[in-house]
Enzyme design. Structure first.
Site, short mmCIF file in Angstrom:
data_model
loop_
_atom_site.label_atom_id
_atom_site.label_comp_id
_atom_site.label_asym_id
_atom_site.label_seq_id
_atom_site.Cartn_x
_atom_site.Cartn_y
_atom_site.Cartn_z
CE LYS A 193 10.83 -3.79 -5.99
NZ LYS A 193 11.44 -4.83 -7.45
CB CYS A 245 -0.56 0.04 1.30
SG CYS A 245 -1.76 -1.90 1.57
CE LYS A 302 12.77 -11.06 -11.56
NZ LYS A 302 12.57 -11.98 -10.06
CD GLU A 327 8.11 -12.40 -9.70
OE1 GLU A 327 8.18 -11.49 -9.23
OE2 GLU A 327 9.56 -12.09 -9.96
NE ARG A 372 5.85 1.19 -1.99
CZ ARG A 372 6.49 0.81 -1.33
NH1 ARG A 372 7.37 2.29 -1.45
NH2 ARG A 372 7.39 0.41 -0.64
CG HIS A 395 15.30 -37.97 -7.47
ND1 HIS A 395 15.94 -39.46 -7.59
CD2 HIS A 395 16.76 -37.40 -8.27
CE1 HIS A 395 16.73 -40.17 -6.90
NE2 HIS A 395 17.81 -38.17 -8.03
CD1 TRP A 427 -1.02 -5.93 -3.71
CD2 TRP A 427 -1.04 -6.61 -2.25
NE1 TRP A 427 -0.73 -6.92 -3.58
CE2 TRP A 427 -0.19 -7.70 -2.80
CE3 TRP A 427 -0.22 -6.67 -0.63
CZ2 TRP A 427 -0.16 -8.89 -2.28
CZ3 TRP A 427 -0.08 -7.45 0.27
CH2 TRP A 427 0.74 -9.28 -1.18
CG ASN A 450 0.92 1.45 3.61
OD1 ASN A 450 -0.38 2.08 3.11
ND2 ASN A 450 2.02 2.14 3.28
N GLY A 451 0.16 -1.96 6.55
CA GLY A 451 -0.14 -2.72 7.87
C GLY A 451 -1.08 -3.31 8.01
CD GLU A 481 15.23 -14.20 -10.02
OE1 GLU A 481 14.28 -14.80 -8.69
OE2 GLU A 481 14.33 -13.57 -10.11
C1 AGP Z 1 11.73 -11.24 -7.09
O1 AGP Z 1 10.66 -10.77 -8.55
C2 AGP Z 1 9.89 -10.49 -6.52
N1 AGP Z 1 9.31 -9.41 -6.82
C3 AGP Z 1 9.78 -11.30 -4.68
O2 AGP Z 1 10.34 -12.32 -5.16
C4 AGP Z 1 10.92 -10.55 -4.21
O3 AGP Z 1 11.99 -10.56 -4.46
C5 AGP Z 1 10.45 -10.94 -2.45
O4 AGP Z 1 9.27 -10.30 -1.80
C6 AGP Z 1 11.62 -10.20 -1.32
O5 AGP Z 1 11.57 -8.71 -1.91
P1 AGP Z 1 12.70 -7.62 -1.10
O6 AGP Z 1 14.17 -8.23 -1.50
O7 AGP Z 1 12.36 -6.71 -1.04
O8 AGP Z 1 12.52 -8.66 0.32
#
Ligand code: AGP
Length: 614
Positions: free
Chosen positions: A609, A2, A491, A494, A27, A510, A76, A100-101, A487
């Site tokens: 974000k 948020c 990617k 997401e 974000r 396995h 969010w 926020n929170g 990774e």
């Molecule tokens: C990565 O593409 C994602 N957006 C997500 O996995 C991110 O790496 C994760 O939320 C950790 O965020 P941070 O590095 O700000 O702690």
């Protein structure tokens, strides 16, 4: 995550807040709202809608309002679905609040208020805050005492901006475990959850710390601490705004993500700057205090891509320090019995420095007397501040990463973790001069190597166009490259919303190989090392089952090229940095497939974000 923006001053408060919220769009959010006071003696207007900021903007444009004060929010969803009613600000009686929170004890509070006859218009935890503050004001408490009482009742995490009817010149705030800062300039004062919201106004800023509550007006700031249980005013440290507008613009790129992929050579140069010199590690340049750390074991705590960077770091740390390194998913580490103690170095890896689970993991480690440090991109973030009192922090120096999908922060995390491994090895005496020189040279070669590699951008886009209709993908690799397989799969999940899985190549037999068929493209990652032959066998295994093979491998790997349907050749690099080369290609692959599918590259659905909720 948020976003919060508040303003009171000489500018049109609606325009200031809407501009600030637009800077926080990156974000991730699902609704937006604003409460504004047109002038002294007027009633507060409140507009809030599910959907993008443009929905709110269109409604406001009809009003064409001017205002002396406003608070705004991008939400969010956590408690309650995305809807107009659940959007912030929430109003009750004289109180408007954005939050926020998460208020962990909101259900108990809400039940108590319902029993007292209160009615609620939303499903959110936030709304109880408005009710509680108004209730305290009805007991003839002044706003600060009312806020103190309510802040004492709340449990969980909150950053709050509050406006009160009949109090036209003050913005009230409270902060616990969720970022919030104040701003001041010659024509007004600000509250924001992120300094980028204020980048167009260039104020001085002051970070709030846990337990802070108070108000800000054009003439004064009164700030007290719940944590320090003091009635004394807390002094603020005002600093120039670090964020600058060009850092948060796309420049000539179509998307922030593409820009940030191409920023990686510069980001890696910044990660190395001041920390290596004359081909060696510059220990003082890292600014870490290991004198207090008796390191017998290392725990790395992180989430998402940062966790995968930790997996790469494990190999280097164990090889150079000859001690055990556990890489822990922060949301698991924080809740289970761990072997963390005063002989453990706990390293938090986090781009934002605000990830709730990673923050909680570090707080747990500190409570167990561990030595703690962070590898982090946001100076002054919650995780950064927690580690300042222990071993310290290593900044990524990557500059703001706007796109939700992490790219330059991910590769910078790997580079900085490699620097840390070299520094710790040198500090503990286990690094030979030759090894130090060769590894530093490998790191210094990266910006140039990646710049050249980015020349493959169009070829990767063409390759991606072959897979627009594929619903699934498999990524495999060995050694330092299996974390890159993870990774790459993340990617693709997401960004292209397809089910992609990353696996250590040796694990295929396995179980996962059962999923391989002609509809399963398999991305095979190769390094220039003794694992190539094994990985080539894994390529043959999946090829034999009809898979389309996309190989990312050293340019000279002719056997690999012969057996692949698509081949992306990498310039030869020291195995110490091979993972970063493959990382760039899997980033580009996901970026282009997402763009070709017409999806939202910088703000993928359901994602934020910085995940500051648990
Ligand atoms: C990565 O593409 C994602 N957006 C997500 O996995 C991110 O790496 C994760 O939320 C950790 O965020 P941070 O590095 O700000 O702690």
């Amino acid at each position: 995550m948020c976003g919060i923006v508040g303003y009171v001053g000489k500018k049109n408060a609606v325009q200031v807040v809407m501009q600030g919220l637009s800077r926080l769009e990156y974000r991730g959010y699902d609704s937006a709202g604003i409460a504004f006071l047109p002038n002294v003696g007027h009633a507060t207007h409140l507009q809030k809608y599910q959907g993008q900021l443009s929905v709110l903007q269109n409604h406001i444009r009809e009003l064409d309002p001017t205002a002396i004060m406003a608070i705004g929010h991008t939400r969010w969803a956590t408690h309650g679905v995305p809807s107009d009613a659940n959007a912030h600000p929430h109003k009750y009686g004289r109180v408007q609040v954005v939050h926020n929170g998460i208020i962990e004890n909101y259900a108990h509070i809400k039940n108590q208020l319902l029993a007292e006859g209160h009615h609620f218009s939303s499903e959110t935890d936030t709304e109880v805050i408005a009710h509680l503050i108004d209730q305290q004001l009805s007991l003839n408490k002044n706003p600060l005492d009312a806020l103190r009482t309510v802040a004492d009742i709340l449990r969980g995490a909150y950053s709050l901006a509050i406006s009160l009817d009949g109090d036209p010149h003050k913005l009230y705030f409270a902060k616990l475990r969720s970022p919030l800062l104040l701003g001041r300039s010659h024509d007004g004062v600000f509250i924001a959850s992120d300094e980028f919201a204020l980048v167009d106004f260039g104020p001085q800023v002051a970070e709030l710390v846990d337990g802070d509550f108070g108000y800000i007006s054009e003439d004064e700031v009164e700030i007290f601490s719940l944590v320090e249980k003091t009635t004394a005013l807390r002094k603020l440290s005002w600093q120039p705004l670090r964020a600058v507008a060009d850092q948060v613009s796309k420049g000539s790129f179509k998307h922030f993500m593409h820009k940030e992929i191409f920023e990686q050579p510069e980001a890696i140069k910044r990660a190395l700057a001041g920390r290596v010199g004359d081909g060696k590690i510059n220990l003082p340049g890292l600014g870490l205090d290991f004198s207090k750390a008796q390191v017998k074991r290392i725990h790395i705590v992180a989430c998402g891509s940062a966790y995968y960077a930790g997996l790469v770091a494990k190999t280097d740390l164990e090889a150079m320090l000859k001690i055990s390194v556990d890489v822990e998913i922060a949301s698991e580490y924080r809740y289970r019995q761990t072997l963390t103690d005063e002989h453990t170095l706990v390293i938090a890896i986090s781009q934002s420095g605000e990830t709730a689970d990673t923050l909680a993991a570090i707080e747990k480690a500190l409570s167990l007397n561990a030595s703690c440090m962070s590898i982090c991109n946001v100076v002054g973030s919650a995780i950064w501040r927690k580690c300042e009192g222990s071993v310290g922090n290593l900044s990524l120096n990557a500059g703001p990463e706007i796109s939700v999908a992490s790219t330059k922060a991910f590769t910078s995390q790997i580079v900085v973790a490699k620097l840390l491994a070299l520094a710790l090895a040198k500090h503990l005496g286990g690094l030979s001069a030759d090894e130090e020189v060769s590894k530093v040279r490998a790191l210094l070669s990266l910006p140039h190597k990646i710049t050249d590699l980015l020349g493959s951008d169009n070829m990767v886009r063409l390759l991606a166009s072959n897979f627009i209709d594929h619903p699934k993908m498999l990524y495999i690799g060995r050694g330092d490259l299996y974390p890159i397989a993870y990774e790459g799969a993340l990617k693709m999940k997401e960004l292209a919303y397809i089910f992609a899985e990353g696996y250590p190549a040796g694990e295929l037999k396995h179980g996962p190989i059962a999923t391989v068929d002609s509809d399963m493209p398999v991305v095979v990652l190769f390094g220039n090392d003794d694992l190539m032959a094994k990985t080539l066998s894994n390529l043959s295994e999946v090829k034999a089952r009809g898979a389309k093979i996309i190989s990312i491998a050293p340019m000279n790997a002719e056997l690999v090229q012969e057996d692949s349907d698509f081949f992306i050749g990498l310039d030869e690099v020291d195995p110490f940095v091979a993972s970063l080369m493959s990382a760039v290609i899997v980033q580009l692959l996901a970026y282009h497939l997402c763009d070709l599918k017409g999806l939202d590259v910088d703000k993928p659905r359901n994602l934020a974000k910085s995940v500051t909720v648990e």
